[in-house]
Design a protein around this motif. Structure first.
Motif, PDB file in Angstrom:
ATOM      1  N   ALA A   4     -59.481   3.877 -30.774  1.00 51.44           N
ATOM      2  CA  ALA A   4     -60.519   3.765 -30.129  1.00 51.44           C
ATOM      3  C   ALA A   4     -59.986   2.887 -28.935  1.00 51.44           C
ATOM      4  O   ALA A   4     -60.323   2.970 -27.516  1.00 51.44           O
ATOM      5  N   ALA A   5     -58.948   2.318 -29.056  1.00 45.26           N
ATOM      6  CA  ALA A   5     -58.310   1.077 -27.882  1.00 45.26           C
ATOM      7  C   ALA A   5     -57.286   2.108 -26.975  1.00 45.26           C
ATOM      8  O   ALA A   5     -56.710   1.527 -26.361  1.00 45.26           O
ATOM      9  N   GLN A   6     -57.060   3.308 -27.543  1.00 46.63           N
ATOM     10  CA  GLN A   6     -56.221   4.251 -26.911  1.00 46.63           C
ATOM     11  C   GLN A   6     -54.723   3.705 -27.170  1.00 46.63           C
ATOM     12  O   GLN A   6     -53.851   3.901 -26.248  1.00 46.63           O
ATOM     13  N   ASN A   7     -54.520   2.976 -28.189  1.00 45.99           N
ATOM     14  CA  ASN A   7     -52.939   2.473 -28.428  1.00 45.99           C
ATOM     15  C   ASN A   7     -52.487   3.535 -29.581  1.00 45.99           C
ATOM     16  O   ASN A   7     -51.091   3.215 -29.798  1.00 45.99           O
ATOM     17  N   LEU A   8     -52.817   4.392 -30.069  1.00 45.29           N
ATOM     18  CA  LEU A   8     -52.470   5.322 -30.866  1.00 45.29           C
ATOM     19  C   LEU A   8     -53.194   6.805 -31.056  1.00 45.29           C
ATOM     20  O   LEU A   8     -54.298   7.019 -30.584  1.00 45.29           O
ATOM     21  N   SER A   9     -52.375   7.682 -31.315  1.00 42.61           N
ATOM     22  CA  SER A   9     -53.080   9.276 -31.187  1.00 42.61           C
ATOM     23  C   SER A   9     -53.612   9.358 -32.627  1.00 42.61           C
ATOM     24  O   SER A   9     -53.015   9.052 -33.678  1.00 42.61           O
ATOM     25  N   VAL A  10     -54.334  10.429 -32.884  1.00 40.74           N
ATOM     26  CA  VAL A  10     -54.804  10.870 -34.018  1.00 40.74           C
ATOM     27  C   VAL A  10     -53.792  11.727 -34.890  1.00 40.74           C
ATOM     28  O   VAL A  10     -53.671  11.379 -35.936  1.00 40.74           O
ATOM     29  N   GLY A  11     -52.777  12.380 -34.219  1.00 43.02           N
ATOM     30  CA  GLY A  11     -51.709  12.714 -34.925  1.00 43.02           C
ATOM     31  C   GLY A  11     -50.898  11.774 -35.715  1.00 43.02           C
ATOM     32  O   GLY A  11     -50.406  12.041 -36.800  1.00 43.02           O
ATOM     33  N   VAL A  12     -50.625  10.799 -35.244  1.00 38.60           N
ATOM     34  CA  VAL A  12     -50.032   9.647 -35.648  1.00 38.60           C
ATOM     35  C   VAL A  12     -50.577   9.197 -36.995  1.00 38.60           C
ATOM     36  O   VAL A  12     -50.079   9.001 -38.043  1.00 38.60           O
ATOM     37  N   ILE A  13     -51.908   9.220 -36.989  1.00 44.56           N
ATOM     38  CA  ILE A  13     -52.695   8.647 -38.037  1.00 44.56           C
ATOM     39  C   ILE A  13     -52.658   9.692 -39.302  1.00 44.56           C
ATOM     40  O   ILE A  13     -52.312   9.265 -40.576  1.00 44.56           O
ATOM     41  N   LEU A  14     -52.888  10.839 -38.870  1.00 45.77           N
ATOM     42  CA  LEU A  14     -52.564  12.189 -40.037  1.00 45.77           C
ATOM     43  C   LEU A  14     -51.101  11.909 -40.516  1.00 45.77           C
ATOM     44  O   LEU A  14     -50.732  12.177 -41.850  1.00 45.77           O
ATOM     45  N   SER A  15     -50.218  11.722 -39.606  1.00 43.93           N
ATOM     46  CA  SER A  15     -48.537  11.723 -40.072  1.00 43.93           C
ATOM     47  C   SER A  15     -48.532  10.299 -41.153  1.00 43.93           C
ATOM     48  O   SER A  15     -47.952  10.306 -42.234  1.00 43.93           O
ATOM     49  N   PHE A  16     -49.293   9.348 -40.869  1.00 46.61           N
ATOM     50  CA  PHE A  16     -49.086   8.168 -41.610  1.00 46.61           C
ATOM     51  C   PHE A  16     -49.987   8.639 -43.048  1.00 46.61           C
ATOM     52  O   PHE A  16     -49.419   8.095 -44.018  1.00 46.61           O
ATOM     53  N   VAL A  17     -51.011   9.339 -43.062  1.00 46.74           N
ATOM     54  CA  VAL A  17     -51.441   9.537 -44.427  1.00 46.74           C
ATOM     55  C   VAL A  17     -50.611  10.579 -45.219  1.00 46.74           C
ATOM     56  O   VAL A  17     -50.371  10.284 -46.306  1.00 46.74           O
ATOM     57  N   ASN A  18     -49.723  11.343 -44.546  1.00 48.67           N
ATOM     58  CA  ASN A  18     -48.750  11.905 -45.194  1.00 48.67           C
ATOM     59  C   ASN A  18     -47.565  11.237 -45.798  1.00 48.67           C
ATOM     60  O   ASN A  18     -47.207  11.318 -46.785  1.00 48.67           O
ATOM     61  N   TYR A  19     -47.077  10.247 -44.884  1.00 49.67           N
ATOM     62  CA  TYR A  19     -46.225   9.331 -45.542  1.00 49.67           C
ATOM     63  C   TYR A  19     -46.658   8.687 -46.723  1.00 49.67           C
ATOM     64  O   TYR A  19     -45.906   8.357 -47.502  1.00 49.67           O
ATOM     65  N   SER A  20     -47.978   8.327 -46.633  1.00 45.67           N
ATOM     66  CA  SER A  20     -48.505   7.567 -47.905  1.00 45.67           C
ATOM     67  C   SER A  20     -48.462   8.509 -48.999  1.00 45.67           C
ATOM     68  O   SER A  20     -47.944   8.009 -50.270  1.00 45.67           O
ATOM     69  N   PRO A  25     -44.465  15.687 -41.650  1.00 44.52           N
ATOM     70  CA  PRO A  25     -45.547  14.793 -41.226  1.00 44.52           C
ATOM     71  C   PRO A  25     -45.608  14.839 -39.769  1.00 44.52           C
ATOM     72  O   PRO A  25     -46.308  14.595 -38.925  1.00 44.52           O
ATOM     73  N   THR A  26     -44.114  14.507 -39.180  1.00 44.18           N
ATOM     74  CA  THR A  26     -43.778  14.354 -37.641  1.00 44.18           C
ATOM     75  C   THR A  26     -44.448  15.596 -36.924  1.00 44.18           C
ATOM     76  O   THR A  26     -45.064  15.558 -36.129  1.00 44.18           O
ATOM     77  N   GLN A  27     -43.914  16.767 -37.718  1.00 38.63           N
ATOM     78  CA  GLN A  27     -44.436  17.943 -36.947  1.00 38.63           C
ATOM     79  C   GLN A  27     -46.132  18.108 -36.926  1.00 38.63           C
ATOM     80  O   GLN A  27     -46.478  18.646 -36.176  1.00 38.63           O
ATOM     81  N   THR A  28     -46.370  17.480 -38.041  1.00 39.88           N
ATOM     82  CA  THR A  28     -47.957  17.695 -38.422  1.00 39.88           C
ATOM     83  C   THR A  28     -48.692  16.780 -37.088  1.00 39.88           C
ATOM     84  O   THR A  28     -49.641  17.206 -36.408  1.00 39.88           O
ATOM     85  N   ALA A  29     -48.133  15.730 -36.868  1.00 37.97           N
ATOM     86  CA  ALA A  29     -48.517  14.841 -35.691  1.00 37.97           C
ATOM     87  C   ALA A  29     -48.264  15.426 -34.228  1.00 37.97           C
ATOM     88  O   ALA A  29     -49.216  15.365 -33.404  1.00 37.97           O
ATOM     89  N   ARG A  30     -47.160  16.120 -34.289  1.00 39.00           N
ATOM     90  CA  ARG A  30     -46.951  16.947 -32.770  1.00 39.00           C
ATOM     91  C   ARG A  30     -47.917  18.074 -32.666  1.00 39.00           C
ATOM     92  O   ARG A  30     -48.549  18.307 -31.511  1.00 39.00           O
ATOM     93  N   ILE A  31     -48.083  19.083 -33.749  1.00 42.45           N
ATOM     94  CA  ILE A  31     -49.055  19.877 -33.416  1.00 42.45           C
ATOM     95  C   ILE A  31     -50.509  19.643 -33.212  1.00 42.45           C
ATOM     96  O   ILE A  31     -51.360  20.299 -32.465  1.00 42.45           O
ATOM     97  N   ILE A  32     -50.771  18.163 -33.718  1.00 40.91           N
ATOM     98  CA  ILE A  32     -52.237  17.831 -33.458  1.00 40.91           C
ATOM     99  C   ILE A  32     -52.391  17.262 -31.916  1.00 40.91           C
ATOM    100  O   ILE A  32     -53.273  17.498 -31.151  1.00 40.91           O
ATOM    101  N   ASP A  33     -51.314  16.587 -31.694  1.00 38.30           N
ATOM    102  CA  ASP A  33     -51.333  15.834 -30.292  1.00 38.30           C
ATOM    103  C   ASP A  33     -50.952  16.767 -29.224  1.00 38.30           C
ATOM    104  O   ASP A  33     -51.645  16.812 -28.017  1.00 38.30           O
ATOM    105  N   GLU A  34     -49.957  17.605 -29.423  1.00 34.98           N
ATOM    106  CA  GLU A  34     -49.581  18.447 -28.151  1.00 34.98           C
ATOM    107  C   GLU A  34     -50.202  19.816 -28.197  1.00 34.98           C
ATOM    108  O   GLU A  34     -50.118  20.498 -27.304  1.00 34.98           O
ATOM    109  N   GLY A  35     -50.535  20.395 -29.411  1.00 37.62           N
ATOM    110  CA  GLY A  35     -51.490  21.643 -29.611  1.00 37.62           C
ATOM    111  C   GLY A  35     -52.632  21.571 -29.577  1.00 37.62           C
ATOM    112  O   GLY A  35     -53.150  21.892 -28.671  1.00 37.62           O
ATOM    113  N   VAL A  36     -53.164  21.035 -30.753  1.00 43.25           N
ATOM    114  CA  VAL A  36     -54.918  20.994 -30.848  1.00 43.25           C
ATOM    115  C   VAL A  36     -55.473  20.145 -29.837  1.00 43.25           C
ATOM    116  O   VAL A  36     -56.593  20.624 -29.212  1.00 43.25           O
ATOM    117  N   ALA A  37     -54.882  19.066 -29.547  1.00 45.48           N
ATOM    118  CA  ALA A  37     -55.529  18.002 -28.517  1.00 45.48           C
ATOM    119  C   ALA A  37     -55.843  18.608 -27.159  1.00 45.48           C
ATOM    120  O   ALA A  37     -56.363  18.427 -26.331  1.00 45.48           O
TER     121      ALA A  37
END
Length: 407
Positions: free
Chosen positions: A261-277, A31-43
């Motif tokens: 929306a408040a720019q306090n969190l990245s989209v990748g972290v949300i995806l990692s949270f879903v995986n952690y769930s 999940p951590t790698q998923t967040a990185r690939i979204i934030d550092e790669g896709v975004a």
């Protein structure tokens, strides 16, 4: 159950722990790698980052597969070896049982204990080596990783986790007595089935086939009804877990969207949270499965230990007398009386006779008059209550069992 688990070799338990933890670490890194690939790669539109992180994810996945395979092999081999040893020990012990020992348990119960009960223990040991080590580690690590990723968003787990754990505990507490009852009712089924098979000629001779069929059907229905009640109550477990964790994901997405929306969190972290769930849900499911089979395994372990702890009532003396097999045989019963266990009356009383070499003695009488008992006393399947049984003038209790029965 703990007595049987302590039989597991140290190297096997250590190996299972090492590879289970390796698997858990690998699955938690994804999940951590998923967040990185979204934030550092896709975004960021960085293809090199996508290839690099994607390659790392492939390597981690391969490591997880290898670790899981080795862990399953160690667990399966260890559990089956334990089952094999228990079957050998029980069979060896039962062959030494006296008639009184056999009467304590019954043949049907001994068959169940050496087959179904040991199978329950085998499955449980494998589950313990795989899931008891893996599930708590993954559950705890997933929560820790979530807190490190976003302390605010991880507060959702502080509510859903305890609620889910409490509901699982309540359901398992309700179901546990049913699983214990099922194991005892397997004994009843085996008893009736065995009696029907071994006594089929008598059953047919007395035209009792319909009676035996109805008797078996009643015991079978009793077992089935108990199993249905247990499974029906267990069926609530999965919907409850799914509902609570789905609500958790909905809450995470809703709260996470506001933080993005408040720019306090990245989209990748949300995806990692879903995986952690999903990891947390999977861990709870595995723990739930363990708590389902553990009550039955505990009952099975107790029944196995009862056999292994049974004191043999008939055994050879420390310094036995030996009689040559070629010597002429003379059998003497002197004032022999015998009663079963704590029975009020003797089965046979004041039996006196002598059979010399070459003589034949016929013993006649109705059912229950003691004909078989006399033969059992001669072979020391049971010991006399009073008096003595002698072979060539030597009390059979002074002979080794091998020597006596060889004669």
């Amino acid at each position: 159950m703990w007595r049987l688990i302590k039989r597991i070799p140290f190297w096997a338990m250590f190996g299972a722990i090492v590879f289970a933890l390796t698997q858990a670490i690998g699955e938690l890194l994804l999940p951590t790698q998923t967040a990185r690939i979204i934030d550092e790669g896709v975004a960021a539109g960085d293809m090199q980052a996508i290839y690099r992180i994607g390659g790392q994810m492939i390597l981690i996945t391969i490591l997880v597969i290898i670790s899981a395979g080795i862990s399953v092999y160690i667990s399966a081999r260890t559990s089956q070896n334990l089952g094999r040893k228990l079957r050998n020990e029980i069979y060896t012990k039962v062959l030494q049982f006296s008639k009184e020992n056999m009467g304590t348990y019954g043949e049907a119960s001994l068959i169940t204990r050496s087959s179904n009960d040991i199978q329950q223990v085998e499955v449980t040991v494998m589950m313990i080596m795989r899931m008891v080590l893996l599930s708590p580690a993954m559950l705890l690590a997933a929560v820790v990783m979530a807190v490190l990723a976003s302390p605010e968003l991880s507060l959702v787990y502080a509510v859903s986790g305890p609620v889910l754990a409490l509901l699982i505990f309540i359901i398992l507490r309700i179901v546990s007595p049913y699983f214990k009852s099922m194991q005892r009712k397997v004994d009843d089924l085996n008893l009736i089935f065995r009696e029907g098979l071994t006594g089929v000629r008598v059953v047919r001779a007395f035209n009792k086939s319909d009676f035996e069929v109805a008797r078996f059907a009643e015991a079978n229905k009793d077992y089935a009804d108990t199993a249905i009640k247990a499974m029906f109550r267990m069926s609530f477990l999965m919907p409850i877990m799914t509902t609570i964790l789905s609500l958790t994901n909905i809450t995470l997405s809703w709260r996470g969207a506001h933080l993005v929306a408040a720019q306090n969190l990245s989209v990748g972290v949300i995806l990692s949270f879903v995986n952690y769930s999903f990891i947390i849900m999977f861990s709870f499911m595995m723990l739930g499965m363990i708590f389902v089979i553990l009550p039955r395994a505990q009952v099975s372990a107790q029944r196995i230990n009862e056999i292994l702890d049974t004191e043999i009532t008939i055994h050879s003396p420390e310094n036995p007398v030996s009689i040559d097999r070629q010597a002429p045989g003379e059998v003497t019963f002197e004032d022999v009386a015998f009663r079963f266990g704590n029975a009020e009356h003797n089965v046979v009383d004041d039996i006196n006779f002598q059979v010399k070499p070459g003589e034949t003695l016929a013993i006649i009488g109705g059912t229950g008059s003691g004909k078989t008992t006399i033969a059992n006393l001669l072979l020391r399947f049971s010991d006399v209550t009073t008096g003595a049984v002698k072979v060539n003038g030597t009390d059979v209790r002074d002979l080794s069992l091998n020597n006596l029965r060889d004669l």
